[in-house]
Design a protein around this motif. Structure first.
Motif, PDB file in Angstrom:
ATOM      1  N   GLN A 446      53.200  39.422  39.274  1.00  0.00           N
ATOM      2  CA  GLN A 446      51.780  39.527  39.230  1.00  0.00           C
ATOM      3  C   GLN A 446      51.300  40.550  40.325  1.00  0.00           C
ATOM      4  O   GLN A 446      51.768  40.569  41.497  1.00  0.00           O
ATOM      5  N   PHE A 447      50.500  41.391  39.947  1.00  0.00           N
ATOM      6  CA  PHE A 447      49.943  42.169  41.154  1.00  0.00           C
ATOM      7  C   PHE A 447      48.367  42.503  41.094  1.00  0.00           C
ATOM      8  O   PHE A 447      47.695  42.089  40.153  1.00  0.00           O
ATOM      9  N   LYS A 448      48.064  43.018  42.244  1.00  0.00           N
ATOM     10  CA  LYS A 448      46.386  42.937  42.540  1.00  0.00           C
ATOM     11  C   LYS A 448      46.135  44.514  42.746  1.00  0.00           C
ATOM     12  O   LYS A 448      46.760  45.148  43.451  1.00  0.00           O
ATOM     13  N   THR A 449      45.108  44.932  42.112  1.00  0.00           N
ATOM     14  CA  THR A 449      45.007  46.447  42.091  1.00  0.00           C
ATOM     15  C   THR A 449      43.345  46.536  42.692  1.00  0.00           C
ATOM     16  O   THR A 449      42.375  46.187  41.988  1.00  0.00           O
ATOM     17  N   VAL A 450      42.961  47.175  43.638  1.00  0.00           N
ATOM     18  CA  VAL A 450      42.016  47.477  44.053  1.00  0.00           C
ATOM     19  C   VAL A 450      41.509  48.893  44.527  1.00  0.00           C
ATOM     20  O   VAL A 450      42.545  49.840  44.707  1.00  0.00           O
ATOM     21  N   THR A 458      47.480  48.961  44.965  1.00  0.00           N
ATOM     22  CA  THR A 458      48.430  47.759  44.336  1.00  0.00           C
ATOM     23  C   THR A 458      49.234  47.020  45.287  1.00  0.00           C
ATOM     24  O   THR A 458      50.047  47.721  45.910  1.00  0.00           O
ATOM     25  N   THR A 459      48.664  45.640  45.415  1.00  0.00           N
ATOM     26  CA  THR A 459      49.797  45.028  45.987  1.00  0.00           C
ATOM     27  C   THR A 459      50.260  43.648  45.397  1.00  0.00           C
ATOM     28  O   THR A 459      49.656  43.313  44.434  1.00  0.00           O
ATOM     29  N   THR A 461      50.736  39.824  44.399  1.00  0.00           N
ATOM     30  CA  THR A 461      50.186  38.396  44.594  1.00  0.00           C
ATOM     31  C   THR A 461      51.229  37.291  44.676  1.00  0.00           C
ATOM     32  O   THR A 461      52.132  37.256  43.900  1.00  0.00           O
ATOM     33  N   GLU A 462      51.140  36.285  45.433  1.00  0.00           N
ATOM     34  CA  GLU A 462      51.697  35.282  45.486  1.00  0.00           C
ATOM     35  C   GLU A 462      50.988  34.060  44.898  1.00  0.00           C
ATOM     36  O   GLU A 462      50.049  33.849  45.293  1.00  0.00           O
ATOM     37  N   ILE A 463      51.492  33.246  43.912  1.00  0.00           N
ATOM     38  CA  ILE A 463      50.746  32.221  43.256  1.00  0.00           C
ATOM     39  C   ILE A 463      51.346  30.986  43.955  1.00  0.00           C
ATOM     40  O   ILE A 463      52.662  30.558  43.852  1.00  0.00           O
TER      41      ILE A 463
END
Length: 465
Positions: A446-450, A458-459, A461-463
């Motif tokens: 899973q990744f987060k893009t801003v 893009t980095t 993410t850890e759940i």
């Protein structure tokens, strides 16, 4: 040569347009009969005379399997154009007729994909795979309400193989690089075409006759339309043969009783209730379960699955390991640096590759264990499920694509290995400790893009939990 082939392609498009103008059958309406071609058919012709013609010309220059594949693609686009001509001059038909109209495009898509499967040993296999993975994009005519994003998804599916072509030929032959650019531009321009003319689905004419379609060539005729519904119940006739007025009066009289309508019901004691009297229930046999909503349809006997013979052989520079089932202890030992290993459809098996070789590929394998010494190129895992890969020596790159479940065991000498993943899940990398044990580390899915004001960042993410 490329210019000449492009000219021939444009002439063929023009001939096809003239044929459509002169034809009034096959679903064509007044527009086709009068020689008028709609704006979106003309726009599609520009796509054919542009990137499609360029792709075809470059495929002919490359020759071999790529040229044969391109001829099939040319037929696919031609079939789609015929469908667009029909839609531009006809109203949307019933689902059964629409299925027969879509059949030619569907059939050629299957032929394109089958060609790739029959030529897995081709030296141009990456070219064939790029086309085979993305050709379902031509099914956009049956997609709604977002045909454009569907084409984009199919274009992305080809990226893995187009990147491999670029990597192999970037420094060797620029013609293959041009081929990739031309092919990718087909789907890019098709998305723009759909956005302009068919945003929410294939645009059918609002006037003209309803489209009609015969049986597709080589196929069975379309199923007949369903029969008429049963006639409505005649409320003016009673089951006992009395007059309609008498039946209506009796019905309304019962309704008008109000709360007194239950006075005529018979009281049922507990000893007459089957759920409170086991003896009565046993005497009466099993209770009916009531009608089922759908009757079971008879199904044709399933044809037995085709079993291919297992293969473990050296074909030129390629070790082919195919169709192995439950084969524990497969070993490839007599290896050379220039050789590659291609493993296809091997399940519940283990494979050990000794020595230093160029590359290893796992394709469509399940529950396969791979152990190898050294690879100077890349180890690729494609379309696999629940596989384990262990490197004993060194490997610079491991690629995981369209795979669910992959455990990678690194050695102390391979800790600098790059692991590239796409469209995969349940991936874990196991790193050796000083005591010889392994530490298991999951690969982010899973990744987060801003947007940082100038570019996308893009980095992973850890759940927690």
């Amino acid at each position: 040569m490329a210019e000449l082939v492009g000219l021939v392609q444009r002439l063929e498009v023009a001939v096809g347009r003239l044929e459509a103008m002169s034809s009034s059958g096959g679903g064509g309406g007044p527009a086709a009969a009068s020689g008028v071609v709609s704006a979106y058919v003309e726009a599609y012709d520009k796509l054919l005379s542009g990137p499609v013609a360029q792709y075809t010309a470059l495929s002919q220059k490359i020759g071999g399997d790529v040229q044969k594949h391109a001829e099939l693609m040319k037929q696919a686009f031609s079939c789609q154009r015929q469908l667009l001509v029909t839609a531009s001059s006809s109203q949307k038909p019933s689902d059964s007729v629409l299925t027969s109209l879509l059949a030619p495009v569907s059939k050629i898509i299957q032929e394109v994909q089958a060609f790739r499967e029959k030529n897995r040993s081709s030296p141009l296999f990456n070219h064939l795979s790029a086309v085979s993975e993305s050709v379902p994009a031509l099914g956009w005519v049956a997609m709604a309400p977002k045909p454009g994003p569907y084409v984009k998804e199919m274009q992305d599916a080809a990226m893995f193989y187009t990147n491999r072509v670029l990597k192999d030929y970037k420094e060797k032959d620029k013609m293959h690089v041009e081929w990739v650019n031309a092919y990718v531009s087909i789907w890019t321009e098709l998305q723009a075409y759909i956005k302009q003319h068919h945003t929410t689905g294939l645009s059918w004419s609002k006037t003209g006759p309803v489209a009609s379609g015969g049986a597709p060539s080589g196929g069975a005729p379309a199923p007949p339309p369903p029969g008429p519904p049963p006639p409505p119940m005649d409320l003016d006739k009673s089951s006992s043969g009395g007059s309609g007025a008498t039946s209506h009066n009796a019905l309304f009289a019962s309704i008008n009783k109000g709360a007194d309508i239950t006075k005529g019901l018979k009281h049922v004691s507990d000893d007459q209730k089957t759920h409170k009297n086991p003896t009565l229930k046993a005497q009466g046999g099993p209770l009916p379960s009531g009608p089922k909503p759908f009757a079971a349809r008879p199904t044709a006997a399933a044809s037995p699955a085709r079993t291919l013979p297992p293969v473990l052989e050296l074909d030129g520079k390629k070790w082919k390991v195919e169709n192995q089932e439950g084969a524990q202890g497969l070993v490839i030992s007599d290896t050379e640096l220039k050789q590659v290993v291609y493993t296809y459809k091997c399940n519940n098996s283990t494979l050990q590759v000794k020595g230093k070789i160029n590359s290893i590929t796992l394709d469509n394998c399940k529950k396969l264990g791979l152990v190898f010494d050294d690879v100077v190129g890349i180890v690729e895992v494609i379309n696999c499920k629940d596989v384990k890969v262990q490197v004993m020596g060194k490997v610079p790159t491991i690629s995981i694509n369209k795979t669910d479940g992959c455990h990678v065991y690194l050695s102390k000498d391979s800790l600098s290995c790059e692991i590239i993943s796409a469209k995969s899940s349940e991936m874990n990398v196991l790193v050796p400790n000083k005591d010889g044990e392994y530490t298991e580390i999951p690969v982010p899915e899973q990744f987060k893009t801003v947007w940082d004001g100038s570019k996308l960042v893009t980095t992973a993410t850890e759940i927690a939990g």
